[in-house]
Scaffold this motif. Structure first.
Motif, PDB file in Angstrom:
ATOM      1  N   ARG A  66     -69.080 -38.956  -6.421  1.00 41.03           N
ATOM      2  CA  ARG A  66     -69.843 -38.299  -5.355  1.00 41.03           C
ATOM      3  C   ARG A  66     -69.327 -36.895  -5.115  1.00 41.03           C
ATOM      4  NH1 ARG A  66     -72.330 -41.686  -0.606  1.00 41.03           N
ATOM      5  NH2 ARG A  66     -73.685 -42.038  -2.424  1.00 41.03           N
ATOM      6  N   GLN A  67     -70.227 -35.933  -5.283  1.00 38.94           N
ATOM      7  CA  GLN A  67     -69.910 -34.524  -5.060  1.00 38.94           C
ATOM      8  C   GLN A  67     -70.899 -33.979  -4.026  1.00 38.94           C
ATOM      9  OE1 GLN A  67     -67.377 -32.812  -6.550  1.00 38.94           O
ATOM     10  NE2 GLN A  67     -66.723 -34.644  -7.674  1.00 38.94           N
ATOM     11  N   GLY A  68     -70.531 -34.071  -2.741  1.00 39.38           N
ATOM     12  CA  GLY A  68     -71.426 -33.601  -1.690  1.00 39.38           C
ATOM     13  C   GLY A  68     -72.713 -34.412  -1.693  1.00 39.38           C
ATOM     14  N   GLN A  69     -73.842 -33.716  -1.790  1.00 41.19           N
ATOM     15  CA  GLN A  69     -75.135 -34.391  -1.738  1.00 41.19           C
ATOM     16  C   GLN A  69     -75.523 -35.008  -3.074  1.00 41.19           C
ATOM     17  OE1 GLN A  69     -77.223 -30.184  -1.745  1.00 41.19           O
ATOM     18  NE2 GLN A  69     -78.821 -31.727  -1.862  1.00 41.19           N
ATOM     19  N   VAL A  70     -74.709 -34.816  -4.113  1.00 38.15           N
ATOM     20  CA  VAL A  70     -75.048 -35.263  -5.460  1.00 38.15           C
ATOM     21  C   VAL A  70     -74.077 -36.335  -5.928  1.00 38.15           C
ATOM     22  CG1 VAL A  70     -75.401 -34.532  -7.855  1.00 38.15           C
ATOM     23  CG2 VAL A  70     -75.985 -32.980  -5.982  1.00 38.15           C
ATOM     24  N   ASP A  71     -74.621 -37.380  -6.542  1.00 38.45           N
ATOM     25  CA  ASP A  71     -73.815 -38.404  -7.203  1.00 38.45           C
ATOM     26  C   ASP A  71     -73.932 -38.203  -8.708  1.00 38.45           C
ATOM     27  OD1 ASP A  71     -73.214 -39.453  -4.756  1.00 38.45           O
ATOM     28  OD2 ASP A  71     -74.451 -41.252  -4.966  1.00 38.45           O
ATOM     29  N   LEU A  72     -72.778 -38.086  -9.388  1.00 37.40           N
ATOM     30  CA  LEU A  72     -72.754 -37.896 -10.831  1.00 37.40           C
ATOM     31  C   LEU A  72     -72.307 -39.176 -11.520  1.00 37.40           C
ATOM     32  CD1 LEU A  72     -72.640 -34.936  -9.695  1.00 37.40           C
ATOM     33  CD2 LEU A  72     -71.367 -34.343 -11.758  1.00 37.40           C
ATOM     34  N   TYR A  73     -72.935 -39.469 -12.659  1.00 38.72           N
ATOM     35  CA  TYR A  73     -72.556 -40.587 -13.513  1.00 38.72           C
ATOM     36  C   TYR A  73     -72.205 -39.983 -14.869  1.00 38.72           C
ATOM     37  CZ  TYR A  73     -74.478 -43.351  -9.749  1.00 38.72           C
ATOM     38  OH  TYR A  73     -74.715 -43.898  -8.506  1.00 38.72           O
ATOM     39  N   VAL A  74     -70.905 -39.916 -15.138  1.00 39.35           N
ATOM     40  CA  VAL A  74     -70.381 -39.156 -16.270  1.00 39.35           C
ATOM     41  C   VAL A  74     -69.848 -40.113 -17.326  1.00 39.35           C
ATOM     42  CG1 VAL A  74     -68.776 -37.346 -16.969  1.00 39.35           C
ATOM     43  CG2 VAL A  74     -69.734 -37.329 -14.646  1.00 39.35           C
ATOM     44  N   PRO A  75     -70.349 -40.028 -18.567  1.00 39.91           N
ATOM     45  CA  PRO A  75     -69.838 -40.890 -19.633  1.00 39.91           C
ATOM     46  C   PRO A  75     -68.424 -40.482 -20.048  1.00 39.91           C
ATOM     47  CG  PRO A  75     -71.394 -39.312 -20.535  1.00 39.91           C
ATOM     48  CD  PRO A  75     -71.420 -39.122 -19.045  1.00 39.91           C
ATOM     49  N   ASP A  76     -67.726 -41.414 -20.664  1.00 39.12           N
ATOM     50  CA  ASP A  76     -66.396 -41.100 -21.175  1.00 39.12           C
ATOM     51  C   ASP A  76     -66.501 -40.082 -22.311  1.00 39.12           C
ATOM     52  OD1 ASP A  76     -65.225 -42.885 -19.416  1.00 39.12           O
ATOM     53  OD2 ASP A  76     -65.345 -44.564 -20.835  1.00 39.12           O
ATOM     54  N   GLY A  77     -65.421 -39.341 -22.506  1.00 34.15           N
ATOM     55  CA  GLY A  77     -65.383 -38.388 -23.608  1.00 34.15           C
ATOM     56  C   GLY A  77     -65.325 -36.967 -23.109  1.00 34.15           C
ATOM     57  N   ASP A  78     -65.161 -36.078 -24.065  1.00 35.05           N
ATOM     58  CA  ASP A  78     -65.043 -34.663 -23.737  1.00 35.05           C
ATOM     59  C   ASP A  78     -66.400 -34.065 -23.398  1.00 35.05           C
ATOM     60  OD1 ASP A  78     -62.320 -34.800 -24.243  1.00 35.05           O
ATOM     61  OD2 ASP A  78     -62.580 -34.301 -26.379  1.00 35.05           O
ATOM     62  N   GLY A  79     -66.380 -33.023 -22.621  1.00 34.97           N
ATOM     63  CA  GLY A  79     -67.578 -32.267 -22.253  1.00 34.97           C
ATOM     64  C   GLY A  79     -67.450 -30.846 -22.733  1.00 34.97           C
ATOM     65  N   PRO A  80     -68.273 -29.964 -22.255  1.00 28.36           N
ATOM     66  CA  PRO A  80     -69.343 -30.221 -21.282  1.00 28.36           C
ATOM     67  C   PRO A  80     -70.562 -30.901 -21.927  1.00 28.36           C
ATOM     68  CG  PRO A  80     -69.354 -27.913 -21.897  1.00 28.36           C
ATOM     69  CD  PRO A  80     -68.154 -28.517 -22.575  1.00 28.36           C
ATOM     70  N   ARG A  81     -71.361 -31.541 -21.093  1.00 30.86           N
ATOM     71  CA  ARG A  81     -72.509 -32.313 -21.567  1.00 30.86           C
ATOM     72  C   ARG A  81     -73.786 -31.864 -20.851  1.00 30.86           C
ATOM     73  NH1 ARG A  81     -71.071 -37.272 -23.923  1.00 30.86           N
ATOM     74  NH2 ARG A  81     -68.816 -37.721 -23.891  1.00 30.86           N
ATOM     75  N   PRO A  82     -74.939 -32.025 -21.503  1.00 29.68           N
ATOM     76  CA  PRO A  82     -76.213 -31.807 -20.798  1.00 29.68           C
ATOM     77  C   PRO A  82     -76.329 -32.776 -19.622  1.00 29.68           C
ATOM     78  CG  PRO A  82     -76.551 -31.949 -23.170  1.00 29.68           C
ATOM     79  CD  PRO A  82     -75.138 -32.385 -22.920  1.00 29.68           C
ATOM     80  N   ALA A  83     -77.173 -32.414 -18.662  1.00 27.52           N
ATOM     81  CA  ALA A  83     -77.309 -33.244 -17.461  1.00 27.52           C
ATOM     82  C   ALA A  83     -78.774 -33.411 -17.079  1.00 27.52           C
ATOM     83  CB  ALA A  83     -76.528 -32.630 -16.301  1.00 27.52           C
ATOM     84  N   VAL A  84     -79.062 -34.560 -16.498  1.00 27.58           N
ATOM     85  CA  VAL A  84     -80.399 -34.853 -15.969  1.00 27.58           C
ATOM     86  C   VAL A  84     -80.251 -35.160 -14.483  1.00 27.58           C
ATOM     87  CG1 VAL A  84     -82.494 -36.222 -16.209  1.00 27.58           C
ATOM     88  CG2 VAL A  84     -80.967 -35.934 -18.184  1.00 27.58           C
ATOM     89  N   LEU A  85     -80.959 -34.416 -13.651  1.00 26.30           N
ATOM     90  CA  LEU A  85     -80.970 -34.663 -12.209  1.00 26.30           C
ATOM     91  C   LEU A  85     -82.235 -35.432 -11.860  1.00 26.30           C
ATOM     92  CD1 LEU A  85     -79.713 -34.167  -9.391  1.00 26.30           C
ATOM     93  CD2 LEU A  85     -81.092 -32.079  -9.264  1.00 26.30           C
ATOM     94  N   PHE A  86     -82.069 -36.611 -11.263  1.00 25.59           N
ATOM     95  CA  PHE A  86     -83.197 -37.475 -10.901  1.00 25.59           C
ATOM     96  C   PHE A  86     -83.530 -37.262  -9.425  1.00 25.59           C
ATOM     97  CE2 PHE A  86     -81.139 -39.355 -14.558  1.00 25.59           C
ATOM     98  CZ  PHE A  86     -82.220 -39.617 -15.398  1.00 25.59           C
ATOM     99  N   VAL A  87     -84.774 -36.864  -9.175  1.00 25.48           N
ATOM    100  CA  VAL A  87     -85.207 -36.434  -7.837  1.00 25.48           C
ATOM    101  C   VAL A  87     -86.156 -37.482  -7.257  1.00 25.48           C
ATOM    102  CG1 VAL A  87     -86.335 -34.618  -6.510  1.00 25.48           C
ATOM    103  CG2 VAL A  87     -84.969 -34.029  -8.546  1.00 25.48           C
ATOM    104  N   HIS A  88     -85.722 -38.134  -6.200  1.00 29.81           N
ATOM    105  CA  HIS A  88     -86.534 -39.202  -5.610  1.00 29.81           C
ATOM    106  C   HIS A  88     -87.804 -38.651  -4.970  1.00 29.81           C
ATOM    107  CE1 HIS A  88     -85.620 -38.451  -1.307  1.00 29.81           C
ATOM    108  NE2 HIS A  88     -84.384 -38.175  -1.690  1.00 29.81           N
ATOM    109  N   GLY A  89     -88.740 -39.567  -4.728  1.00 31.18           N
ATOM    110  CA  GLY A  89     -90.005 -39.192  -4.115  1.00 31.18           C
ATOM    111  C   GLY A  89     -89.946 -39.259  -2.605  1.00 31.18           C
ATOM    112  N   GLY A  90     -91.115 -39.423  -2.016  1.00 26.39           N
ATOM    113  CA  GLY A  90     -91.185 -39.482  -0.571  1.00 26.39           C
ATOM    114  C   GLY A  90     -92.577 -39.133  -0.086  1.00 26.39           C
ATOM    115  N   PRO A  91     -92.693 -38.917   1.214  1.00 30.65           N
ATOM    116  CA  PRO A  91     -91.626 -38.863   2.202  1.00 30.65           C
ATOM    117  C   PRO A  91     -90.907 -40.198   2.399  1.00 30.65           C
ATOM    118  CG  PRO A  91     -93.613 -37.774   3.018  1.00 30.65           C
ATOM    119  CD  PRO A  91     -93.999 -38.514   1.789  1.00 30.65           C
ATOM    120  N   VAL A  92     -89.600 -40.090   2.642  1.00 29.43           N
ATOM    121  CA  VAL A  92     -88.732 -41.223   2.928  1.00 29.43           C
ATOM    122  C   VAL A  92     -88.157 -41.015   4.328  1.00 29.43           C
ATOM    123  CG1 VAL A  92     -86.633 -42.453   2.277  1.00 29.43           C
ATOM    124  CG2 VAL A  92     -88.133 -41.536   0.501  1.00 29.43           C
TER     125      VAL A  92
END
Length: 507
Positions: free
Chosen positions: A287-313
């Motif tokens: 958890r980094q502030g408002q963002v939760d990261l799921y990082v695989p094992d191994g060296d980086g840096p790696r590409p990233a995908v940000l998943f944006v929920h819908g709403g209104p919630v």
């Protein structure tokens, strides 16, 4: 025997109820359409002297005109703005009212003016400015023939009816929109029915999902005395389907209707909290502030995908979206592919919040790109449901580091009731500015018609420009198909879409 007392919305008078009232009378009930002071020709008045309180008194007069000894049950029906004077009157005559029917209207709260329910957000802001400047005694001009859509979907209203609606429309006194509704709380004991118009973007399923999010403020909608009906039409059912509306009103008066499922230990697991159809490896959350990261094992840096929920919630939803099983599983699935998956909570709690949600996403992207484990030049954004409108900013002249957009069962143009006609959040219009940006679209074959229409419009627009659109169809999929539909159809679609996004990130 029931007496239906019906109150129309902005710019309209008792005339809109003519056909519905005739059918109610033919069924053995009484029906009275209330002429509102300063709006209906039967009750002319100077606009400066007309406010919400005036219309509340009009409805109270109609209630008091019913013989208290007759045994007739009074059912109040409020359409659009009309629910405000209906609630104000019902609060003062609660013991006389058998039921209140909300006809494709909001849920007004004590102390809040009807201005808050004006669907056109740009107009709402302008009226608020006029109110702050002390201009409270004017009128709001009625829509022209081609402007009614800004007040709600005209789906099902034929041309003759629309022309008559326009011809008979009258200015709305500003005081009726600016004066706060005052309730003592007595009306809370009165049974209620909501009649939702699917063509205007409302549905029983949508309301159930809002309840399932766990916001305590919506728990009252699950009480036994609250029922719902849904009509497959636009915002003016008294014009588009008066016979069906009359039938629904009669059934509502009889206590019929759909009852929402409460959230609790004995309730089925809500769709958004059900297990993901794919087995994905466990990856710890960072958890980094408002963002939760799921990082695989191994060296980086790696590409990233940000998943944006819908709403209104709802703001009170628990757990919050970034902890929903579907979003977490998408992020872990990305990690299984060697990418960094990320989820966030953003501020889309109301359709007026798209600007704030867009700012939250932009901040989350910057946080993600600044992380040393992330390849800042290889980012993808994946949007869901009502978050689809938030693709707009990224379609408009996308940055070089944005390698791909993806969207699952998205809404890709504002729905009629959302009042976003002048908003920037309109992907169908923005897609022509995207250039050759890849866009992976997961399309539900059994999508709600009003949402499917936005997707069709986007696909048509995309085919005319340079964007590299890939459509992944789930022919028998519903909105939220990951947890609603058979895995044998959804899983291949999810896998194909994820492989495409990964290819765009690594190619």
């Amino acid at each position: 025997m029931q007496v239906f007392i019906m109150v129309a919305g902005v710019f309209t008078g008792a005339h809109v109820w003519q056909e519905t009232a005739a059918r109610l009378v033919a069924a053995g009930s009484a029906a009275h359409a209330v002429p509102l002071t300063g709006v209906d020709p039967a009750r002319p008045a100077t606009p400066a002297h007309v406010g919400l309180e005036t219309h509340i008194e009009d409805v109270i007069a109609a209630i008091d005109a019913v013989d208290v000894t007759s045994g007739q049950e009074i059912v109040l029906v409020g359409h659009d703005y009309g629910i405000h004077p209906v609630l104000g009157a019902a609060d003062r005559r609660a013991e006389r009212i058998a039921r209140v029917v909300y006809l494709d209207s909001g849920m007004p709260q004590n102390g809040v003016p009807a201005l808050a329910a004006v669907p056109d957000q740009a107009l709402r802001a302008r009226l608020a400015e006029r109110a702050e400047a002390g201009e409270r005694e004017g009128v709001l001009a009625p829509p022209a023939h081609d402007e009614w859509g800004r007040w709600g979907s005209t789906d099902g209203v034929d041309e003759a009816a629309l022309e008559r609606l326009t011809a008979l429309a009258v200015p709305q006194p500003l005081g009726t929109l600016l004066q706060p509704l005052r309730l003592t709380g007595a009306v809370a004991a009165v049974p209620v029915t909501g009649v939702l118009c699917a063509g205007n973007g409302a549905s029983i399923g949508l309301v159930q999902r809002l309840v399932d999010f766990g916001d305590p403020a919506l728990a009252a909608l699950t009480q036994p005395q609250v029922t719902f009906f849904e009509l497959p039409t636009g915002h003016w059912p008294m014009l588009s389907c008066p016979a069906a509306l009359a039938d629904v009103l009669l059934r509502a008066a009889a206590g019929e209707g759909h009852r929402l499922r409460p959230v609790g230990d004995d309730a089925p697991v809500p769709a958004h909290l059900r297990p993901f159809p794919l087995d994905v490896p466990e990856v710890p959350r960072d958890r980094q502030g408002q963002v939760d990261l799921y990082v695989p094992d191994g060296d980086g840096p790696r590409p990233a995908v940000l998943f944006v929920h819908g709403g209104p919630v709802p703001a009170g939803a628990r757990p919050s979206p970034r902890e929903w099983p579907t979003l977490v599983s998408y992020a872990r699935l990305a990690a299984a592919e060697g990418m960094i998956g990320a989820t966030l909570d953003h501020s889309l709690h109301d359709v007026a919040d798209y600007g704030r949600a867009a700012a939250d996403i932009a901040a989350a992207v910057e946080l993600l790109r600044a992380d040393a484990r992330v390849d800042a030049d290889r980012i993808a954004l994946w949007f869901f449901s009502g978050g689809g409108l938030l693709t707009t900013d990224w379609l408009t002249q996308p940055p070089a580091w944005l390698r791909c957009l993806a969207a699952s069962y998205p809404i890709l143009a504002p729905l009629p009731a959302w009042g976003l006609a002048e908003s920037r959040f309109h992907p169908v219009r923005a897609v022509e500015e995207a250039g050759p940006l890849p866009f992976v679209l997961l399309r539900a074959g059994r999508e709600a018609p009003e949402i499917a229409a936005t997707v069709d419009a986007f696909v048509t627009a995309a085919e005319k420009c340079a964007v590299r659109l890939e459509v992944v169809d789930v022919p028998n999929g519903h909105h939220g198909f990951e947890t609603l539909d058979a895995p044998e159809e959804t899983v291949p679609a999810l896998q194909r879409a994820m492989r495409s996004v990964v290819t765009h990130l690594t190619g």
